[in-house]
Design an enzyme around this catalytic site. Structure first.
Site, PDB file in Angstrom:
ATOM      1  N   ASP A  14       0.815  -1.214   0.000  1.00 13.27           N
ATOM      2  CA  ASP A  14       0.000   0.000   0.000  1.00 13.27           C
ATOM      3  C   ASP A  14       0.851   1.267   0.000  1.00 13.27           C
ATOM      4  OD1 ASP A  14      -2.123  -1.712   0.088  1.00 13.27           O
ATOM      5  OD2 ASP A  14      -2.601  -1.376   2.193  1.00 13.27           O
ATOM      6  N   ARG A  94       0.670   3.682  16.905  1.00  7.90           N
ATOM      7  CA  ARG A  94       0.243   4.804  16.048  1.00  7.90           C
ATOM      8  C   ARG A  94       0.599   6.171  16.620  1.00  7.90           C
ATOM      9  NH1 ARG A  94       0.633   0.413  13.416  1.00  7.90           N
ATOM     10  NH2 ARG A  94      -1.060  -0.121  12.001  1.00  7.90           N
ATOM     11  N   ASP A 123      -6.996   2.966  12.164  1.00  4.19           N
ATOM     12  CA  ASP A 123      -5.723   3.682  12.126  1.00  4.19           C
ATOM     13  C   ASP A 123      -5.849   5.106  11.608  1.00  4.19           C
ATOM     14  OD1 ASP A 123      -4.309   1.657  13.282  1.00  4.19           O
ATOM     15  OD2 ASP A 123      -3.598   0.812  11.390  1.00  4.19           O
ATOM     16  N   SER A 174      -3.502  -9.735   5.777  1.00  4.61           N
ATOM     17  CA  SER A 174      -2.903  -8.424   6.006  1.00  4.61           C
ATOM     18  C   SER A 174      -2.301  -8.464   7.403  1.00  4.61           C
ATOM     19  CB  SER A 174      -3.976  -7.336   5.910  1.00  4.61           C
ATOM     20  OG  SER A 174      -3.424  -6.076   6.242  1.00  4.61           O
TER      21      SER A 174
END
Length: 399
Positions: A14, A94, A123, A174
């Site tokens: 990605d 994050r 996210d 993923s």
């Protein structure tokens, strides 16, 4: 002169596509920024991949120890488990990533930052709330959300533009991983009734492969921080990695959760978090051993609220700071050793010791050394029963 943008770069499909997209379709000068929180990526290969996709510089930030010390350990001390089971491995990374994105943006004079989160994941919320809390002046760009790029579209884009990626259409999952845990999504896991296949797991052994004999693990804590594993002093990151390896070979730390996402949908999430599961179990036991009952009961409320704040992307918030102050006050007495028994996917605390332990053998024993005044209990019971007696009397009068 092109506007500069800092992209949170994982090195995967990605974000490699996003480097090219931001450069050639949005017209930015892209600074790829990878923050290593324990996924053991090859820095040189990752940097080369980012530059081949169109990034001008690529910043590689070594943040394993910072992640362990400043994010994992506070979550450990808070006993932060979202919905009672998930140790928040991805959620914890994050705000740290956002912090370094802002720092790199300042370093390069960028006016915007970008991430590769989708429009229906958690996210996007975590990245953007953290960035807005730290740098309200920076714009946040979310091309994955804007263009609604799915996995097949990214693969097709990469093939069309000659972007080097490791993913193929045969890769069913993923994956996101760091020191504190590994999250697995996609493929057959999207069917909640389907048992997770063994090929989804990488850190934990299944029942057929787990160690055939139980193992005792000795952990030492000093003021709430784990410092030693089986008598060996280790840095925070090394300690987490060591506990993860030991617990993983016993199959400890597998989590299968029907999870409520921030955006309002329920999703099936699979996690491996052997170190987090073991360390939280040990710390919780030692803290209970050194705390008064009322403190432990209130801590349960704090733990749930703390976990929800992390999950919802509010690490940089006044409430988390306040709850952190409460947790740090408790840690002053959380010193001692905990022994755990690991076997076939289970972990049990089987012993603990502390100079601050609120256990008095003379008060608790039933042998001849008993120093407890048994007669004092009669007065306690009489006082505790007064409202019950009154309620019962009035109830009979109502009848």
């Amino acid at each position: 002169m092109k506007e500069k943008i800092v992209l949170a770069y994982s090195g995967g499909l990605d974000t490699s596509v996003l480097v090219h997209l931001l450069t050639h379709k949005h017209g930015y000068e892209v600074i790829a920024c990878h923050i290593d929180v324990g996924e053991a990526k090859d820095a040189e290969a990752l940097t080369a991949r980012a530059k081949s996709a169109g990034a001008i510089p690529c910043e590689f930030v070594h943040a394993r120890e910072e992640f362990a010390e400043a994010f994992c350990f506070p979550a450990l001390q808070a006993h932060a488990l979202y919905q009672g089971v998930y140790p928040l491995s991805a959620a914890l990374s994050r705000p740290l990533i956002a912090k370094h994105l802002v720092e790199v943006a300042r370093k390069h004079g960028a006016t915007a930052v970008a991430h590769g989160a989708t429009g229906k994941g958690n996210d996007q919320v975590r990245f953007e709330l953290a960035i807005k809390a730290l740098a309200p002046d920076l714009r946040v760009v979310a091309p994955q959300r804007e263009h609604n790029l799915n996995r097949d579209a990214c693969l097709a884009y990469a093939a069309e533009h000659g972007i080097e990626v490791a993913a193929t259409r045969r890769s069913p999952y993923s994956i996101d991983e760091n020191l504190w845990g590994r999250s697995i999504e996609g493929g057959v896991l999207e069917d909640p009734a389907h048992e997770p296949p063994e090929d989804a797991f990488a850190w934990t052994k299944g029942f057929g492969e787990a160690a055939p004999e139980p193992e005792r693990l000795h952990l030492r804590f000093e003021k709430g921080r784990p410092t030693h594993v089986n008598g060996e002093a280790l840095s925070p990151a090394a300690l987490i990695a060591r506990v993860s390896e030991i617990a993983g070979r016993h199959g400890v730390g597998r989590i299968d959760l029907m999870e409520d996402r921030v955006v309002g949908i329920k999703s099936r999430e699979l996690y491996e978090a052997p170190a987090a599961v073991v360390l939280i179990a040990a710390h919780k036991d030692l803290e209970r051993f050194t705390s008064l009952r009322q403190t432990s009961e209130f801590k349960e409320i704090v733990s749930q609220r703390y976990a929800n704040l992390i999950y919802d992307g509010l690490w940089f918030s006044q409430l988390r700071d306040a709850l952190e102050a409460f947790n740090q006050e408790l840690q002053q007495r959380v010193t001692g050793e905990v022994t755990l028994k690991l076997f076939q996917g289970t972990v049990r605390v089987v012993g603990r010791s502390s100079p601050f332990g609120l256990y008095d053998h003379a008060l608790s024993t039933y042998d001849e050394r008993d120093a407890f005044d048994h007669r004092a209990a009669a007065g306690l019971i009489e006082l505790q029963s007064l409202p019950l007696q009154l309620f019962a009397k009035l109830s009979k009068e109502v009848e």
